[in-house]
Design an enzyme around this catalytic site. Structure first.
Site, PDB file in Angstrom:
ATOM      1  N   HIS A  17       0.818  -1.225   0.000  1.00  0.00           N
ATOM      2  CA  HIS A  17       0.000   0.000   0.000  1.00  0.00           C
ATOM      3  C   HIS A  17       0.844   1.264   0.000  1.00  0.00           C
ATOM      4  O   HIS A  17       0.398   2.311   0.469  1.00  0.00           O
ATOM      5  CB  HIS A  17      -0.950  -0.008   1.209  1.00  0.00           C
ATOM      6  CG  HIS A  17      -2.083  -0.969   1.056  1.00  0.00           C
ATOM      7  ND1 HIS A  17      -3.303  -0.619   0.511  1.00  0.00           N
ATOM      8  CD2 HIS A  17      -2.161  -2.283   1.335  1.00  0.00           C
ATOM      9  CE1 HIS A  17      -4.100  -1.689   0.489  1.00  0.00           C
ATOM     10  NE2 HIS A  17      -3.425  -2.706   0.987  1.00  0.00           N
ATOM     11  N   HIS A 104       0.488 -15.473   8.497  1.00  0.00           N
ATOM     12  CA  HIS A 104       0.927 -14.359   7.678  1.00  0.00           C
ATOM     13  C   HIS A 104       2.324 -13.941   8.121  1.00  0.00           C
ATOM     14  O   HIS A 104       2.914 -14.543   9.021  1.00  0.00           O
ATOM     15  CB  HIS A 104      -0.063 -13.189   7.776  1.00  0.00           C
ATOM     16  CG  HIS A 104      -0.317 -12.507   6.472  1.00  0.00           C
ATOM     17  ND1 HIS A 104       0.677 -11.875   5.763  1.00  0.00           N
ATOM     18  CD2 HIS A 104      -1.451 -12.359   5.740  1.00  0.00           C
ATOM     19  CE1 HIS A 104       0.174 -11.363   4.651  1.00  0.00           C
ATOM     20  NE2 HIS A 104      -1.116 -11.642   4.612  1.00  0.00           N
ATOM     21  N   ASP A 355      -7.863 -12.661  -2.230  1.00  0.00           N
ATOM     22  CA  ASP A 355      -8.238 -13.761  -3.105  1.00  0.00           C
ATOM     23  C   ASP A 355      -8.669 -14.963  -2.273  1.00  0.00           C
ATOM     24  O   ASP A 355      -7.946 -15.374  -1.355  1.00  0.00           O
ATOM     25  CB  ASP A 355      -7.050 -14.175  -3.976  1.00  0.00           C
ATOM     26  CG  ASP A 355      -6.661 -13.097  -4.973  1.00  0.00           C
ATOM     27  OD1 ASP A 355      -7.267 -13.052  -6.048  1.00  0.00           O
ATOM     28  OD2 ASP A 355      -5.745 -12.315  -4.660  1.00  0.00           O
TER      29      ASP A 355
END
Length: 415
Positions: A17, A104, A355
């Site tokens: 980002h 993650h 996704d």
């Protein structure tokens, strides 16, 4: 490191980002006709928002070429390119200030650097792969023009839904293992030798086996409806690769290929040729006998190619095929029991746009990394050949070792 390659070097930059992501490519030969359109084609196949099976993040991923070209011709100097991040929503990730997301990179990046990107996955995000895909498109254009090399990847499984790739057979005990069938079915081998990107892109799943593709669609939709995710595999074939690529001992061709593929986000497995299936086949059935190629070249080829085009870490001129396993995406919108950074138990329901299955969008990333590996290995081998060509011809080989279609002076890279 953020750089891959020896003579064809690719450095990527950017977080998920930040203002932009991109790459610097050093070592591209001069004189290659190249435009942004050549790169955009592959970026369009990678970008989000392509169908209901992918993240709804709305990024156009338009590439801007910054250097290394003049009049759409490469100069041989570093090529810089960037893609702006237009649809940024860093507020979707405020919960990661409290919780490291399960499976993650939040926790490991913080452990490694003592600081991490505050939004998205930072450098671990698949946004980073934009630079790879752009660099791979450049390498691929050169490989196609100079050698006729074709690289096609496709989705071969989603969850437990697989393209039929092996001969179905009843279970056998160890004493009957010599009755085992071929490691790969004739139908799958035919697919590897003929599949095109046009066929792959006919279906949103990027699976060229349409009956299986429909089943994959339903499996992805089921995961999405359950606020969950599912993994899968991508198979890739590289055709028309010259023999002789790969560096003994630690930079064998399959080792560099595995390195490149396992550097892609969410990958967990890599196999080449018959892979793990080949471990179930006796050597008498798995070996690749040499035969004279029927194409009139006078060169040797292999009858079966269970090796996947690589023997002893060096390409043998046959098709190279391999498969990569992608795990189920770690970020899901389903509440999960976990712990805060200080160890306090809690529950996390991540926000953001993700996704439900990454493999359809991973296809051009796999193709890009394969292109970069082949490009780098070709430049290394060509440098060796050029250096050897300046020496007197080799004349000491026995006549029996002069391979069909090659004079003795062509042996060992002196052609």
């Amino acid at each position: 490191m953020s750089t891959y390659g020896n003579l064809f070097r690719v450095t990527t930059y950017g977080e998920s980002h930040c203002a932009s992501v991109g790459a610097i490519i050093d070592g591209c030969p001069p004189g290659l006709t190249l435009s942004a359109d050549d790169i955009q084609l592959q970026l369009n196949r990678r970008r989000p928002g392509q169908s209901d099976l992918t993240t709804p993040r709305n990024e156009k991923d338009r590439v801007l070429l910054q250097s290394g070209l003049e009049h759409d011709v490469t100069l041989g100097t570093p090529i810089a390119l960037l893609v702006k991040n237009e649809d940024q929503r860093p507020h979707d990730y405020s919960e990661t200030d409290l919780y490291p997301r399960p499976s993650h990179a939040d926790y490991t990046y913080l452990e490694k650097y003592g600081v991490k990107a505050s939004s998205g996955g930072g450098r671990s995000s698949a946004r980073e792969t934009i630079g790879r895909v752009a660099a791979g498109a450049i390498a691929e254009k050169y490989l196609k023009q100079a050698y006729g090399i074709e690289i096609v990847a496709f989705v071969s499984s989603v969850g437990k839904v697989h393209i039929p790739f092996s001969v179905q057979r009843p279970s056998q005990d160890d004493e009957d293992d010599e009755q085992v069938e071929d490691a790969l079915s004739e139908e799958f081998r035919h697919l590897l030798s003929t599949v095109t990107r046009e066929q792959v892109d006919q279906h949103p799943t990027r699976c060229p086996h349409l009956e299986t593709a429909e089943k994959m669609t339903q499996r992805i939709i089921r995961a999405k409806d359950n606020l969950d995710s599912i993994g899968g595999t991508v198979t890739c074939v590289i055709r028309n690769v010259p023999s002789g690529l790969g560096e003994p001992v630690f930079d064998k061709f399959e080792a560099t290929l595995g390195h490149a593929m396992l550097s892609i986000p969410a990958t967990k497995a890599f196999e080449i040729g018959s892979g793990f299936r080949g471990t179930e086949v006796p050597g008498s059935k798995h070996n690749d006998p040499f035969v004279l190629k029927p194409d009139g070249s006078g060169r040797l080829g292999t009858k079966t190619n269970w090796s996947g085009g690589v023997q002893g870490g060096i390409t043998n001129g046959e098709d190279i095929y391999f498969r990569i396993g992608f795990k189920s995406p770690a970020t899901i919108s389903q509440a999960q029991a976990t712990a805060q950074y200080d160890g306090t138990p809690g529950s996390l329901a991540a926000r953001g746009r993700h996704d439900p299955c990454v493999v359809p969008r991973a296809v051009p990333i796999v193709e890009a990394m394969a292109s970069i590996v082949v490009m780098d290995q070709l430049l290394i081998q060509n440098a060796r050949k050029t250096a050897a060509a300046l020496l007197p011809p080799i004349t000491t080989l026995p006549k029996t070792m002069v391979m069909p279609g090659k004079a003795q002076t062509e042996q060992n890279g002196t052609a």
